[in-house]
Design an enzyme around this catalytic site. Sequence first.
Site, PDB file in Angstrom:
ATOM      1  N   ASN A 102      -3.073   5.647  -6.934  1.00  0.00           N
ATOM      2  CA  ASN A 102      -3.442   4.226  -6.820  1.00  0.00           C
ATOM      3  C   ASN A 102      -2.562   3.497  -5.801  1.00  0.00           C
ATOM      4  O   ASN A 102      -2.353   2.301  -5.898  1.00  0.00           O
ATOM      5  CB  ASN A 102      -3.425   3.560  -8.196  1.00  0.00           C
ATOM      6  CG  ASN A 102      -2.093   3.743  -8.893  1.00  0.00           C
ATOM      7  OD1 ASN A 102      -1.123   4.160  -8.272  1.00  0.00           O
ATOM      8  ND2 ASN A 102      -2.031   3.412 -10.165  1.00  0.00           N
ATOM      9  N   TYR A 127      10.778   6.955 -12.579  1.00  0.00           N
ATOM     10  CA  TYR A 127       9.749   7.208 -13.596  1.00  0.00           C
ATOM     11  C   TYR A 127      10.461   7.810 -14.807  1.00  0.00           C
ATOM     12  O   TYR A 127      10.570   9.020 -14.942  1.00  0.00           O
ATOM     13  CB  TYR A 127       8.663   8.116 -13.042  1.00  0.00           C
ATOM     14  CG  TYR A 127       7.731   7.427 -12.063  1.00  0.00           C
ATOM     15  CD1 TYR A 127       7.122   6.202 -12.397  1.00  0.00           C
ATOM     16  CD2 TYR A 127       7.435   7.975 -10.823  1.00  0.00           C
ATOM     17  CE1 TYR A 127       6.264   5.557 -11.517  1.00  0.00           C
ATOM     18  CE2 TYR A 127       6.569   7.341  -9.937  1.00  0.00           C
ATOM     19  CZ  TYR A 127       5.992   6.135 -10.298  1.00  0.00           C
ATOM     20  OH  TYR A 127       5.129   5.501  -9.427  1.00  0.00           O
ATOM     21  N   GLU A 142      15.060  -1.137 -10.959  1.00  0.00           N
ATOM     22  CA  GLU A 142      14.473  -0.456  -9.808  1.00  0.00           C
ATOM     23  C   GLU A 142      15.024  -0.932  -8.461  1.00  0.00           C
ATOM     24  O   GLU A 142      15.191  -0.133  -7.546  1.00  0.00           O
ATOM     25  CB  GLU A 142      12.941  -0.640  -9.844  1.00  0.00           C
ATOM     26  CG  GLU A 142      12.305   0.112 -11.014  1.00  0.00           C
ATOM     27  CD  GLU A 142      10.828  -0.211 -11.225  1.00  0.00           C
ATOM     28  OE1 GLU A 142      10.256  -0.994 -10.435  1.00  0.00           O
ATOM     29  OE2 GLU A 142      10.253   0.330 -12.181  1.00  0.00           O
ATOM     30  N   LYS A 156       3.143   4.466  -2.165  1.00  0.00           N
ATOM     31  CA  LYS A 156       3.331   5.840  -2.613  1.00  0.00           C
ATOM     32  C   LYS A 156       2.778   6.818  -1.558  1.00  0.00           C
ATOM     33  O   LYS A 156       2.139   6.385  -0.578  1.00  0.00           O
ATOM     34  CB  LYS A 156       2.658   6.002  -3.985  1.00  0.00           C
ATOM     35  CG  LYS A 156       3.297   5.083  -5.051  1.00  0.00           C
ATOM     36  CD  LYS A 156       2.957   5.480  -6.487  1.00  0.00           C
ATOM     37  CE  LYS A 156       1.674   4.932  -7.003  1.00  0.00           C
ATOM     38  NZ  LYS A 156       1.525   5.050  -8.487  1.00  0.00           N
ATOM     39  N   HIS A 174       3.307   1.208  -6.114  1.00  0.00           N
ATOM     40  CA  HIS A 174       4.057   0.898  -7.337  1.00  0.00           C
ATOM     41  C   HIS A 174       4.622  -0.505  -7.197  1.00  0.00           C
ATOM     42  O   HIS A 174       5.082  -0.883  -6.123  1.00  0.00           O
ATOM     43  CB  HIS A 174       5.223   1.886  -7.523  1.00  0.00           C
ATOM     44  CG  HIS A 174       6.213   1.396  -8.538  1.00  0.00           C
ATOM     45  ND1 HIS A 174       6.058   1.612  -9.891  1.00  0.00           N
ATOM     46  CD2 HIS A 174       7.337   0.639  -8.403  1.00  0.00           C
ATOM     47  CE1 HIS A 174       7.052   1.021 -10.539  1.00  0.00           C
ATOM     48  NE2 HIS A 174       7.838   0.420  -9.670  1.00  0.00           N
TER      49      HIS A 174
END
Length: 171
Positions: free
Chosen positions: A134, A57, A148, A17, A137
């Site tokens: 974090n 998302y 995805e 990310k 993904h």
Amino acid sequence: MDIKIQKMIERTLVLVKPDGVERGLIGECIKRFEQRGFKIVGMKMVWTDKDHAMKHYTEDIAKRNGEHVRKYLLEFITSGPVVAMVIEGVNAIENVRKIVGSTEPRAALPGTIRGDFTHVSYSYADGKEIVIKNLIHASADKKDSDNEVPLWFNDNELHTYNMTHDKHIKE
Ligand SMILES: Nc1ncnc2c1ncn2[C@@H]1O[C@H](COP(=O)(O)OP(=O)(O)O)[C@@H](O)[C@H]1O
Ligand SMILES: [Mg+2]
């Protein structure tokens, strides 16, 4: 190949990310998948837009974590480039999630990517009205990876090739 064995070989989507890219941790993330013996079958840097990010998302995130989390996430994931990868291997979905670690950095165990490079808590992020950064993904399950992988990669961007892992790790 035996159908049961074929089913164990999975593909999963991983994104480094914007925080991972901006912190210079792309190589560190890739290294951990390679050293475990996984095969990277697709990889590219993408600056996604809101329409595309909303398909990644989905409403599920809002149902699970709250509408505010989805809003912060969409803003964050479109704020800079991400490195998208498709990783292949035996039970890749579960294994990659284990390498990545728990969603909340505070709970993520040392030895995982999140546990080695992040530390904040949900309550800290919620209090500041920010997304939990974090780094990475990874598809949560087969249903997510089925959605995805084609969302981020065309068939002609995914490659079939042999690695020595095929001989030394899988055989
Ligand atoms: N309570 C929260 N506050 C802020 N950000 C959150 C919260 N819950 C989840 N997030 C962010 O949303 C992302 C997607 O959530 P989720 O799918 O539940 O976790 P994961 O990325 O581990 O699969 C998380 O990686 C994290 O960046
Ligand atoms: Mg998730």
